[in-house]
Design a protein around this motif. Structure first.
Motif, PDB file in Angstrom:
ATOM      1  N   LEU A 137      19.109  14.939   2.720  1.00  0.00           N
ATOM      2  CA  LEU A 137      19.945  15.063   3.831  1.00  0.00           C
ATOM      3  C   LEU A 137      19.912  16.426   4.693  1.00  0.00           C
ATOM      4  N   GLY A 138      19.452  17.288   3.848  1.00  0.00           N
ATOM      5  CA  GLY A 138      19.454  18.607   4.612  1.00  0.00           C
ATOM      6  C   GLY A 138      20.545  18.996   5.328  1.00  0.00           C
ATOM      7  N   SER A 139      20.416  19.027   6.605  1.00  0.00           N
ATOM      8  CA  SER A 139      21.421  19.740   7.507  1.00  0.00           C
ATOM      9  C   SER A 139      22.632  19.004   7.609  1.00  0.00           C
ATOM     10  N   LYS A 140      22.431  17.834   7.420  1.00  0.00           N
ATOM     11  CA  LYS A 140      23.424  16.721   7.474  1.00  0.00           C
ATOM     12  C   LYS A 140      24.488  16.753   6.537  1.00  0.00           C
ATOM     13  N   MET A 141      24.370  17.770   5.416  1.00  0.00           N
ATOM     14  CA  MET A 141      25.555  17.899   4.690  1.00  0.00           C
ATOM     15  C   MET A 141      26.205  18.871   5.313  1.00  0.00           C
ATOM     16  N   ASP A 142      26.130  19.517   6.406  1.00  0.00           N
ATOM     17  CA  ASP A 142      27.080  20.476   6.924  1.00  0.00           C
ATOM     18  C   ASP A 142      28.435  20.010   7.225  1.00  0.00           C
ATOM     19  N   ASP A 143      28.261  18.572   7.485  1.00  0.00           N
ATOM     20  CA  ASP A 143      29.452  17.925   7.945  1.00  0.00           C
ATOM     21  C   ASP A 143      30.621  17.776   6.570  1.00  0.00           C
ATOM     22  N   TYR A 144      30.113  17.705   5.571  1.00  0.00           N
ATOM     23  CA  TYR A 144      30.953  17.532   4.339  1.00  0.00           C
ATOM     24  C   TYR A 144      31.450  18.439   3.380  1.00  0.00           C
ATOM     25  N   ILE A 230      28.075  -1.990  10.347  1.00  0.00           N
ATOM     26  CA  ILE A 230      26.987  -1.837   9.120  1.00  0.00           C
ATOM     27  C   ILE A 230      26.873  -0.539   8.844  1.00  0.00           C
ATOM     28  N   LEU A 231      27.092  -0.003   7.642  1.00  0.00           N
ATOM     29  CA  LEU A 231      26.827   1.362   7.166  1.00  0.00           C
ATOM     30  C   LEU A 231      25.437   1.859   6.455  1.00  0.00           C
ATOM     31  N   MET A 232      24.775   2.861   6.891  1.00  0.00           N
ATOM     32  CA  MET A 232      23.349   2.957   6.435  1.00  0.00           C
ATOM     33  C   MET A 232      23.766   3.983   5.251  1.00  0.00           C
ATOM     34  N   PRO A 233      22.480   4.210   4.493  1.00  0.00           N
ATOM     35  CA  PRO A 233      22.851   5.057   3.051  1.00  0.00           C
ATOM     36  C   PRO A 233      23.144   6.403   3.301  1.00  0.00           C
ATOM     37  N   ASN A 234      22.636   6.926   4.518  1.00  0.00           N
ATOM     38  CA  ASN A 234      22.590   8.628   4.862  1.00  0.00           C
ATOM     39  C   ASN A 234      23.850   8.824   5.436  1.00  0.00           C
ATOM     40  N   VAL A 235      25.020   8.078   5.489  1.00  0.00           N
ATOM     41  CA  VAL A 235      26.201   8.332   6.223  1.00  0.00           C
ATOM     42  C   VAL A 235      27.416   8.329   5.398  1.00  0.00           C
ATOM     43  N   TYR A 236      28.426   8.788   6.196  1.00  0.00           N
ATOM     44  CA  TYR A 236      29.804   8.924   5.567  1.00  0.00           C
ATOM     45  C   TYR A 236      30.447   7.484   5.150  1.00  0.00           C
ATOM     46  N   HIS A 237      30.789   7.329   4.008  1.00  0.00           N
ATOM     47  CA  HIS A 237      31.268   6.125   3.388  1.00  0.00           C
ATOM     48  C   HIS A 237      32.456   5.801   3.225  1.00  0.00           C
ATOM     49  N   ARG A 238      33.662   6.657   3.843  1.00  0.00           N
ATOM     50  CA  ARG A 238      35.103   6.107   3.810  1.00  0.00           C
ATOM     51  C   ARG A 238      35.095   5.350   5.485  1.00  0.00           C
ATOM     52  N   ASP A 376       4.075   8.613   5.879  1.00  0.00           N
ATOM     53  CA  ASP A 376       4.852   9.694   4.726  1.00  0.00           C
ATOM     54  C   ASP A 376       6.310   9.718   5.231  1.00  0.00           C
ATOM     55  N   LYS A 377       6.520   8.878   6.138  1.00  0.00           N
ATOM     56  CA  LYS A 377       8.259   8.675   6.545  1.00  0.00           C
ATOM     57  C   LYS A 377       8.438   7.340   6.618  1.00  0.00           C
ATOM     58  N   PRO A 378       8.766   6.545   5.727  1.00  0.00           N
ATOM     59  CA  PRO A 378       9.170   4.963   5.820  1.00  0.00           C
ATOM     60  C   PRO A 378      10.373   4.919   6.364  1.00  0.00           C
ATOM     61  N   LYS A 379      10.723   3.671   6.835  1.00  0.00           N
ATOM     62  CA  LYS A 379      11.828   3.079   7.598  1.00  0.00           C
ATOM     63  C   LYS A 379      13.097   3.104   6.395  1.00  0.00           C
ATOM     64  N   LEU A 380      14.315   3.755   7.196  1.00  0.00           N
ATOM     65  CA  LEU A 380      15.310   3.790   6.168  1.00  0.00           C
ATOM     66  C   LEU A 380      16.035   2.418   6.152  1.00  0.00           C
ATOM     67  N   GLN A 381      16.310   2.207   4.632  1.00  0.00           N
ATOM     68  CA  GLN A 381      17.018   0.805   4.300  1.00  0.00           C
ATOM     69  C   GLN A 381      18.214   0.932   4.273  1.00  0.00           C
ATOM     70  N   PHE A 382      19.012  -0.351   4.456  1.00  0.00           N
ATOM     71  CA  PHE A 382      20.379  -0.381   4.321  1.00  0.00           C
ATOM     72  C   PHE A 382      21.032  -0.068   2.866  1.00  0.00           C
ATOM     73  N   SER A 383      22.285   0.327   2.933  1.00  0.00           N
ATOM     74  CA  SER A 383      22.975   0.536   1.658  1.00  0.00           C
ATOM     75  C   SER A 383      24.026  -0.486   1.359  1.00  0.00           C
ATOM     76  N   PHE A 384      23.429  -1.546   0.867  1.00  0.00           N
ATOM     77  CA  PHE A 384      24.273  -2.824   0.291  1.00  0.00           C
ATOM     78  C   PHE A 384      24.419  -2.415  -1.221  1.00  0.00           C
TER      79      PHE A 384
END
Length: 384
Positions: A137-144, A230-238, A376-384
């Motif tokens: 997640l890298g810099s995206k963790m700055d939100d949390y 629909i939520l993706m796996p790399n996002v906020y889950h509340r 080297d950068k596959p498509k992001l999958q859903f988080s079910f």
């Protein structure tokens, strides 16, 4: 079948149990499994080889070995669905397969596995997986908010809280503004709801009364609008309240299946995040629901749905079970609950004529771009 549940504490105990069920044909377990693997349908030829699994005429040993491998496997941001998809070929366009996973004792088997996997994600041993996801997640963790000493488990990380101000609420004092309940991809899925009978509009189907667990308030959504988030796996889950008003009815946990979307690949591979998918299937999954009475805009409902590998939908204590007699005030943006690993879809329902379109003022975000897919950068999958 009324089966008293037992406590399962290890993957070996789990596979020994289902092997014993097969040996004694416990409540038809062997018969249902044999019918499922006999009726396996061909996997579409353009399927990613990494998510393929041939269940044709699989033995009970194959099933046990599959669960052992699944339990040992750890997801990352790009492979979150790998084993879920592999398992889904067991019931892909396969009535016998759906019968196996969605009725007991096969449904009890999936319950035990989901509970066991949840224990793994709650354990300190899952901290290694936390480090892997945080690095990706890298810099995206700055939100949390990162607790002192770090996250104690993967589920604590997955349900991480935002820092103050990272998701400002639009139109705080304008009750006509509806906000997204989560970090979500939005799809309009229906604009002429039928209460009891799924109807086809743009190939989509929805049964409102079942989604709301036979609530008497379902009638207010006749002819209304439904929106999927629909939520993706790399996002906020509340997830949070989309509008302000009074919560007049809610239920944290409506029992349902853990697996059983007969064409799961269509949902995730059909383009545009499952647009056009038969959403009526969500009536049969673990979910909660909340109905909010607004001052001027009628009733608004929110249905968090747990899809494949999530065993419950978790609400804040005051929203777990609300009736009209103990209505609870809610403000737009208030936290309602969260999904642990697995999870993640919210369906919003609006009364007829109250939500005719998604309107976005000039200069406001309508989406985010992803880098082009490469080797080297596959498509992001859903988080079910």
């Amino acid at each position: 079948m009324n089966q008293e549940k037992v406590e399962i504490n290890s993957i070996d105990q789990f596979t020994e149990l289902i092997a014993a069920w097969y040996e004694e044909n416990y409540h038809g377990f062997a018969d249902k499994y044999k019918a499922a693997v006999k009726n396996i349908q061909p996997i579409p030829p353009d399927t990613d080889p990494d998510v393929m699994y041939d269940w044709k005429d699989a033995t009970i040993e194959d099933l046990c070995n599959f669960f052992q491998a699944w339990y040992a496997w750890n997801p990352d941001l790009t492979t979150g669905l790998e084993y879920i998809q592999k398992f889904s070929w067991l019931y892909y366009k396969n009535e016998a397969g759906l019968e196996f996973v969605s009725t007991d004792p096969g449904n009890l088997m999936t319950f035990y596995y989901v509970e066991l996997d949840g224990q793994k994600m709650d354990s300190p041993a899952s901290k290694e997986l936390v480090a892997k996801w945080m690095n990706e997640l890298g810099s995206k963790m700055d939100d949390y908010i990162i607790p002192e000493g770090g996250y104690v488990s993967f589920n604590q990380f997955f349900t991480r809280e935002l820092k103050e101000g990272k998701r400002p609420i639009s139109g705080v004092d304008d009750d006509s503004v509806v906000v997204s309940p989560a970090d979500a991809v939005i799809n309009m899925i229906e604009d002429n709801l039928s209460i009891d009978t799924p109807i086809n509009v743009k190939t989509q189907k929805l049964n409102v009364r079942q989604l709301l667990n036979q609530s008497e308030l379902a009638v207010h959504f006749e002819g209304g609008t439904a929106v999927s988030c629909i939520l993706m796996p790399n996002v906020y889950h509340r997830y949070h309240a989309p509008v302000s008003g009074l919560v007049v009815e809610s239920d944290e946990d409506v029992a349902g299946n853990y697996f059983g979307i007969d064409n799961f690949p269509e949902l995730i591979n059909g383009g545009n995040v499952g647009y056009g998918y038969d959403y009526s299937v969500f009536e049969h999954f673990r979910r909660g629901y909340m109905i909010i009475k607004t001052e001027k805009y009628g009733y608004v409902a929110m249905i968090p749905v747990g899809l494949n590998t999530i065993g419950s939908v978790i609400f804040e204590e005051k929203f777990k079970k609300v009736t009209p007699e103990n209505a609870v005030e809610i403000r737009k943006g208030d936290e309602v609950g969260y999904f642990q690993y697995g999870g993640s879809l919210n369906i919003l329902l609006f009364e007829k004529g109250c939500f005719p379109a998604i309107r976005i003022p000039q200069g406001q975000i309508i989406g985010t771009l992803e880098e082009k897919e490469t080797a080297d950068k596959p498509k992001l999958q859903f988080s079910f």
